[in-house]
Design an enzyme around this catalytic site. Structure first.
Site, PDB file in Angstrom:
ATOM      1  N   LYS A  76      44.661  63.291 147.074  1.00 39.99           N
ATOM      2  CA  LYS A  76      45.205  64.216 146.073  1.00 39.99           C
ATOM      3  C   LYS A  76      46.732  64.231 146.171  1.00 39.99           C
ATOM      4  CE  LYS A  76      44.624  69.053 144.591  1.00 39.99           C
ATOM      5  NZ  LYS A  76      43.874  70.309 144.831  1.00 39.99           N
ATOM      6  N   SER A 151      41.113  71.931 140.844  1.00 34.31           N
ATOM      7  CA  SER A 151      42.306  71.166 140.548  1.00 34.31           C
ATOM      8  C   SER A 151      42.279  69.729 141.053  1.00 34.31           C
ATOM      9  CB  SER A 151      43.533  71.871 141.136  1.00 34.31           C
ATOM     10  OG  SER A 151      43.459  71.881 142.552  1.00 34.31           O
ATOM     11  N   SER A 175      38.896  74.228 144.211  1.00 36.16           N
ATOM     12  CA  SER A 175      39.406  72.945 143.716  1.00 36.16           C
ATOM     13  C   SER A 175      38.781  71.690 144.284  1.00 36.16           C
ATOM     14  CB  SER A 175      40.907  72.878 143.923  1.00 36.16           C
ATOM     15  OG  SER A 175      41.523  73.625 142.923  1.00 36.16           O
TER      16      SER A 175
HETATM   17  N1  GLN Z   1      41.033  77.500 139.763  1.00 35.42           N
HETATM   18  C1  GLN Z   1      41.631  78.224 140.833  1.00 35.42           C
HETATM   19  C2  GLN Z   1      43.071  78.495 140.518  1.00 35.42           C
HETATM   20  O1  GLN Z   1      43.493  78.153 139.470  1.00 35.42           O
HETATM   21  C3  GLN Z   1      41.499  77.465 142.126  1.00 35.42           C
HETATM   22  C4  GLN Z   1      42.416  76.336 142.259  1.00 35.42           C
HETATM   23  C5  GLN Z   1      42.387  75.683 143.616  1.00 35.42           C
HETATM   24  O2  GLN Z   1      41.407  75.803 144.358  1.00 35.42           O
HETATM   25  N2  GLN Z   1      43.485  75.015 143.974  1.00 35.42           N
HETATM   26  O3  GLN Z   1      43.788  79.059 141.258  1.00 35.42           O
END
Ligand code: GLN
Length: 472
Positions: A76, A151, A175
């Site tokens: 990532k 994400s 994410s």
């Molecule tokens: N969807 C969640 C957010 O927008 C989690 C994102 C994540 O785990 N980085 O914060």
């Protein structure tokens, strides 16, 4: 034979038997990436990957190699790989080059891993669909008109599309699990502290964890074992050695939170998750309804704490120390222009929410209250785990949404995190594994364990894996 379809375990066996080399494997993945239109990768380091593969092949000839040696993976683009760009999918870091390796990268490299490149994500990991990337959304390999989930969108998509054997993601509120669920692969969000965060660009430091995404539970276990453990560079990391344990389904107590099967959960997703629970019951597990009474406050709590931490963490991107720097008539103008042009809409929204709830006069009403609610959510899980071994529930209330479907409605996007964020607030480990499909769209089952119970989660997931996947 299509080498890119192999799991880590199978590729390792092929390397051992000299059926192919790491260079062969690496070339096969690079070919796939070149032909792909998923936008899963933000950068591909072809030469470096081939050089690493050659080194791995030497080790393999010497017979001195472990499970991950010579196996190509993707990272990532919020995790630093020395001398490579690390953009966090943001314009503000578009040309930023990492000056050191994250600890997880050091560990993978020591194990002989071949890094193919860096994967797409929601900008600074803020999002659940992958659409908040400054460099375009990642497409879902099962239906290119749909999101891959975020994400860690590129990490989920590239594994599902055989563009990497496995990938690392990070999970602040879902994410790793969300893209794993949407793309039909396995993803593990480890216990907070089980894996070093050193070298991960921070979003919400009390919530962030790095973890693996792979094709099988066994592969996830191999990667988790390689990357976990205490790191002197991360004071929140814990001295924890993963040890495999064999936990059977017979007599295992599985909790099903009644607050999770509510309005908003897609009927077909509900059926897939309930069928998976039934399969565990058929194998001798005891299913118990449990209650997480504060679950309804989790979203509000998370969307105060995560933006608060984000606003503090992102203050470092001031147009002077890192990345994009715009000229201005004075210092304030430099800040305003660099941040104004560098950050995308969602990141700005989070910084504004974060600074607002932390400001004097609102701190007690919002931030402090949210911290208190966080404790209640933690206690709900602690109580549940007095009665059950594991918790089974959905990952996402719906299968992968259409690209663009919810981009104008941030709140609708936040609602998608309803089943994943509590786990991060409580610091627990949780896995997403494929449980079925709605049409051609994969749907994940989430298995949550108590702190440092990864071995229990993984061994139960392994037992269920073939039973759930035969449906696909
Ligand atoms: N969807 C969640 C957010 O927008 C989690 C994102 C994540 O785990 N980085 O914060």
């Amino acid at each position: 034979m299509d080498l890119t379809k192999l799991t880590i375990k199978q590729a390792n066996e092929g390397l051992k038997k000299k059926e192919f080399t790491s260079v062969d494997l690496t070339k096969a993945y690079l070919e796939k990436i070149k032909k792909s239109d998923l936008n899963a990768f933000l950068s591909v380091t072809e030469k470096l990957a081939l050089a690493r593969a050659e080194e791995a092949d030497k080790k393999i000839i010497e017979g001195n190699f472990g499970m991950l040696c010579g196996i190509p993976c993707a990272i990532k683009d919020a995790i630093m790989v020395k001398d490579q760009k690390c953009t966090a999918a943001s314009k503000i870091l578009e040309n930023y080059v990492a000056v050191y390796d994250a600890t997880v990268i050091e560990k993978l490299e020591e194990a002989g891993a071949v890094i193919l490149g860096k994967t797409n994500l929601d900008e600074f990991a803020m999002g659940g669909s992958g659409e908040n990337s400054a460099f375009g959304a990642t497409k879902n390999p099962h239906d290119k008109t749909r999101v891959a989930g975020g994400s860690s969108s590129g990490s989920g998509a590239c594994v599902a599309a055989n563009e990497a054997c496995y990938a690392l993601g990070s999970d602040t509120g879902g994410s790793i699990r969300m893209p794993a669920s949407n793309c039909g692969v396995v993803g593990l969000k480890p216990t907070y502290g089980a894996v070093s965060r050193y070298g991960l660009i921070p979003y919400g430091s009390s919530l962030d964890q790095v973890g693996p995404i792979a094709k099988t539970v066994e592969d996830v276990k191999i990667i988790f074992e390689a990357i976990s453990g205490k790191d002197r560079m991360d004071a929140t990391s814990v001295d924890y050695k993963f040890e495999e344990s064999k936990v059977g389904l017979k007599g295992l107590k599985i909790g099903v939170p009644k607050e999770y099967f509510i309005k908003g959960l897609d009927k077909e997703v509900e059926k897939i998750v309930k069928d998976a629970i039934k399969k565990a019951e058929d194998q001798g597990a005891e299913i118990k309804e449990i209650s997480l009474p504060n679950a309804e406050f989790a979203l509000a709590c998370y969307y105060i704490i995560a933006p608060s931490e984000a606003s503090a963490n992102l203050a470092r991107f001031d147009g002077i120390r890192y990345g994009l720097s715009e000229n201005g008539k004075d210092l304030l103008d430099v800040y305003l222009k660099s941040k104004g042009h560098g950050f995308g809409a969602e990141v700005k929204r989070r910084i504004i929410i974060g600074t607002y709830v932390l400001s004097s006069g609102y701190y007690d009403a919002y931030y402090k209250k949210a911290q208190e609610v966080r404790q209640l959510i933690k206690q709900d899980f602690a109580k549940a785990f007095e009665k059950v071994d594991l918790i089974f529930c959905p990952v996402s209330p719906v299968p992968a949404i259409k690209i663009g479907e919810k981009t104008d409605d941030p709140l609708a996007n936040y609602l998608m995190d309803v089943y994943t964020i509590s786990v991060n607030l409580a610091g627990l480990p949780a896995l997403s594994m494929p449980a079925g499909k709605v049409g051609k769209l994969p749907v994940g089952l989430q298995i949550i364990g108590n702190h440092f119970q990864e071995s229990k989660i993984l061994s139960v997931a392994e037992l269920l894996e073939s039973r759930l996947i035969e449906k696909n």
